[in-house]
Design an enzyme around this catalytic site. Sequence first.
Site, mmCIF file in Angstrom:
data_model
loop_
_atom_site.group_PDB
_atom_site.id
_atom_site.type_symbol
_atom_site.label_atom_id
_atom_site.label_comp_id
_atom_site.label_asym_id
_atom_site.label_seq_id
_atom_site.Cartn_x
_atom_site.Cartn_y
_atom_site.Cartn_z
ATOM 1 N N ASP A 13 -108.062 -96.460 14.813
ATOM 2 C CA ASP A 13 -107.948 -96.049 16.020
ATOM 3 C C ASP A 13 -107.153 -94.636 16.297
ATOM 4 O O ASP A 13 -106.370 -94.533 17.091
ATOM 5 C CB ASP A 13 -107.474 -97.022 16.878
ATOM 6 C CG ASP A 13 -108.275 -98.275 16.878
ATOM 7 O OD1 ASP A 13 -109.126 -98.291 16.867
ATOM 8 O OD2 ASP A 13 -107.539 -99.301 16.760
ATOM 9 N N LYS A 16 -110.493 -90.567 15.201
ATOM 10 C CA LYS A 16 -111.127 -89.877 14.033
ATOM 11 C C LYS A 16 -112.349 -89.292 14.646
ATOM 12 O O LYS A 16 -112.916 -88.259 14.189
ATOM 13 C CB LYS A 16 -111.321 -90.882 12.941
ATOM 14 C CG LYS A 16 -110.434 -91.387 12.216
ATOM 15 C CD LYS A 16 -110.888 -92.468 10.964
ATOM 16 C CE LYS A 16 -111.161 -93.838 11.762
ATOM 17 N NZ LYS A 16 -109.950 -94.760 12.095
ATOM 18 N N GLY A 40 -115.296 -98.389 16.103
ATOM 19 C CA GLY A 40 -115.476 -97.840 17.433
ATOM 20 C C GLY A 40 -115.188 -96.389 17.592
ATOM 21 O O GLY A 40 -113.660 -96.245 17.778
ATOM 22 N N HIS A 41 -115.896 -95.419 17.462
ATOM 23 C CA HIS A 41 -115.496 -94.040 17.803
ATOM 24 C C HIS A 41 -116.040 -93.390 18.916
ATOM 25 O O HIS A 41 -117.301 -93.437 19.405
ATOM 26 C CB HIS A 41 -116.235 -93.135 16.751
ATOM 27 C CG HIS A 41 -115.892 -93.236 15.410
ATOM 28 N ND1 HIS A 41 -116.277 -92.726 13.950
ATOM 29 C CD2 HIS A 41 -114.616 -93.961 14.907
ATOM 30 C CE1 HIS A 41 -115.514 -93.084 12.917
ATOM 31 N NE2 HIS A 41 -114.456 -93.929 13.378
ATOM 32 N N GLN A 224 -111.815 -97.409 10.237
ATOM 33 C CA GLN A 224 -110.502 -98.016 10.115
ATOM 34 C C GLN A 224 -109.569 -97.039 9.593
ATOM 35 O O GLN A 224 -109.695 -95.940 9.633
ATOM 36 C CB GLN A 224 -110.823 -99.454 9.291
ATOM 37 C CG GLN A 224 -111.598 -100.398 10.034
ATOM 38 C CD GLN A 224 -113.125 -100.489 9.678
ATOM 39 O OE1 GLN A 224 -113.453 -100.054 8.779
ATOM 40 N NE2 GLN A 224 -114.068 -100.559 10.712
HETATM 41 P P1 IMP Z 1 -112.539 -106.943 10.735
HETATM 42 O O1 IMP Z 1 -112.848 -105.884 10.223
HETATM 43 O O2 IMP Z 1 -113.535 -107.320 11.773
HETATM 44 O O3 IMP Z 1 -112.689 -108.117 9.762
HETATM 45 O O4 IMP Z 1 -111.159 -107.300 11.045
HETATM 46 C C1 IMP Z 1 -109.852 -107.357 10.411
HETATM 47 C C2 IMP Z 1 -108.699 -106.464 10.804
HETATM 48 O O5 IMP Z 1 -109.173 -104.939 10.918
HETATM 49 C C3 IMP Z 1 -108.501 -106.815 12.129
HETATM 50 O O6 IMP Z 1 -107.173 -106.819 12.295
HETATM 51 C C4 IMP Z 1 -108.901 -105.838 13.076
HETATM 52 O O7 IMP Z 1 -108.338 -105.693 14.351
HETATM 53 C C5 IMP Z 1 -108.946 -104.355 12.355
HETATM 54 N N1 IMP Z 1 -109.857 -103.552 12.473
HETATM 55 C C6 IMP Z 1 -111.040 -103.566 12.148
HETATM 56 N N2 IMP Z 1 -111.712 -102.597 12.730
HETATM 57 C C7 IMP Z 1 -111.016 -101.934 13.237
HETATM 58 C C8 IMP Z 1 -110.915 -100.486 13.725
HETATM 59 O O8 IMP Z 1 -111.855 -100.140 13.880
HETATM 60 N N3 IMP Z 1 -109.952 -100.074 14.550
HETATM 61 C C9 IMP Z 1 -108.544 -100.850 14.490
HETATM 62 N N4 IMP Z 1 -108.571 -102.094 13.998
HETATM 63 C C10 IMP Z 1 -109.689 -102.293 13.310
#
Ligand code: IMP
Length: 423
Positions: A13, A16, A40-41, A224
């Site tokens: 977040d 990017k 989520g961009h 991420q």
């Molecule tokens: P997962 O990727 O859904 O398995 O989540 C694992 C961890 O990564 C959690 O703490 C999510 O909040 C974090 N996470 C996954 N995708 C994002 C993102 O795009 N932005 C911020 N945190 C993310």
Amino acid sequence: MQSLAIIGSQWGDEGKGKITDLLGQKCDLVVRFQGGNNAGHTIIVGDKKIVLHLIPSGILHDHCESIVGHGVVFDPRAFKKELEDISKSGVDITPKKLKISSNCSVITYYNRLLDGQREEKGTVKIGTTGKGIGPAYEDKTSRKSIKLKDLLDKEVLITKLRDNLVEKEVLFKHLYNVEYPSAEQEAEELFELGKLIGPFLCDTFSLIDQAVTQNKKILYEGAQGVLLDVDYGSYPFVTSSSTSAGGIYTGAGLPGKYVDEVLGITKAYTTRVGEGPFPTELFTELGDTIQKIGNEFGATTGRKRRCGWLDLPLLKYAVKASNITSIALTKVDVLSGLEGIKVCTGYRYKGEIIDCAYPGIDLTAVEPVLHDVPAFKDDFKGDDLSEELKSYIKLVEDGIGIKVGILAYGPERSEIKFIKDFF
Ligand code: IMP
């Protein structure tokens, strides 16, 4: 420069999307190489807000090819929805513009179900996005994945799903006590989605190989951030992919070449969604103010993001772990006008002061060394920055050993200042 990677250098977040969007304009290819629709961009174009989850940001530019590499875990249902949503914004998505690796691993219904059940009923909660990312990567590393190319063959789908469900149904029936679709039901749905996805599938590895040979300009779009990397991140509170630049080599494929530069996207403060340690987290009114001004809500799940000060030991580590060559400092406007800003310049840890984190460091046991920073009150209307903001930037640069190449102070394309030229 022929190739650039855009990598989140914190916990995701960092903003990017908008930078990928701007630099993507100058490129021939924009490539996703890891993660899935957990990303989520958000990109603001004029009066339109476009949120991309799975589709690369290059899709907004007609001359650009958007590539989804085989390292991405791909949810066909989410793709259908994203395609519909983006098309409504007037953006044309054709197989000429969007190419998806036929070797991507599929996120199945049971992957999502398992993710949700673990989060709801498990003892250690990660705070995942609930999109089935972890279980899909588990299928991949345990050599059980359904690949996108399998969506074109119903018999292969049924065989693989039946085989995978033998183990999973023990969990669903006896541990979690939930309903799940039969192999036949899921195969039917995936086969139908395969008709939509089929025209986009191709061998993206060779496509990238050819583009490199032809000296085309390529942008690798990370999702991420390094601190969520399955190896480099704050394990187990991480995602399940290689979010650092290293993920490009396996997740997109870059035969015999290196990425020329790596741009680390960094917020002027730090945020985190989900569970896990966060040394500079703010539990004060100032933290709430930053959360509000920065509109810190997840683009995928809408969850409130936790806010804290910029953490240089973590940033320096991310720079090393991902070979970051310059950074984009984003959301600087959020801090403008605030009194009492601090930056973490080191950690007190096991009787010593350290200035760089490392894999496996116990972030719950570090005590941040906080440095008071003079308030800056820039309105970013002209070209000049205040001396106070310049000294904030210098503190960051000195702390991590590389330069700020981009400054971003708002969501619009016009609110991004390029200090360095890319492409
Ligand atoms: P997962 O990727 O859904 O398995 O989540 C694992 C961890 O990564 C959690 O703490 C999510 O909040 C974090 N996470 C996954 N995708 C994002 C993102 O795009 N932005 C911020 N945190 C993310």
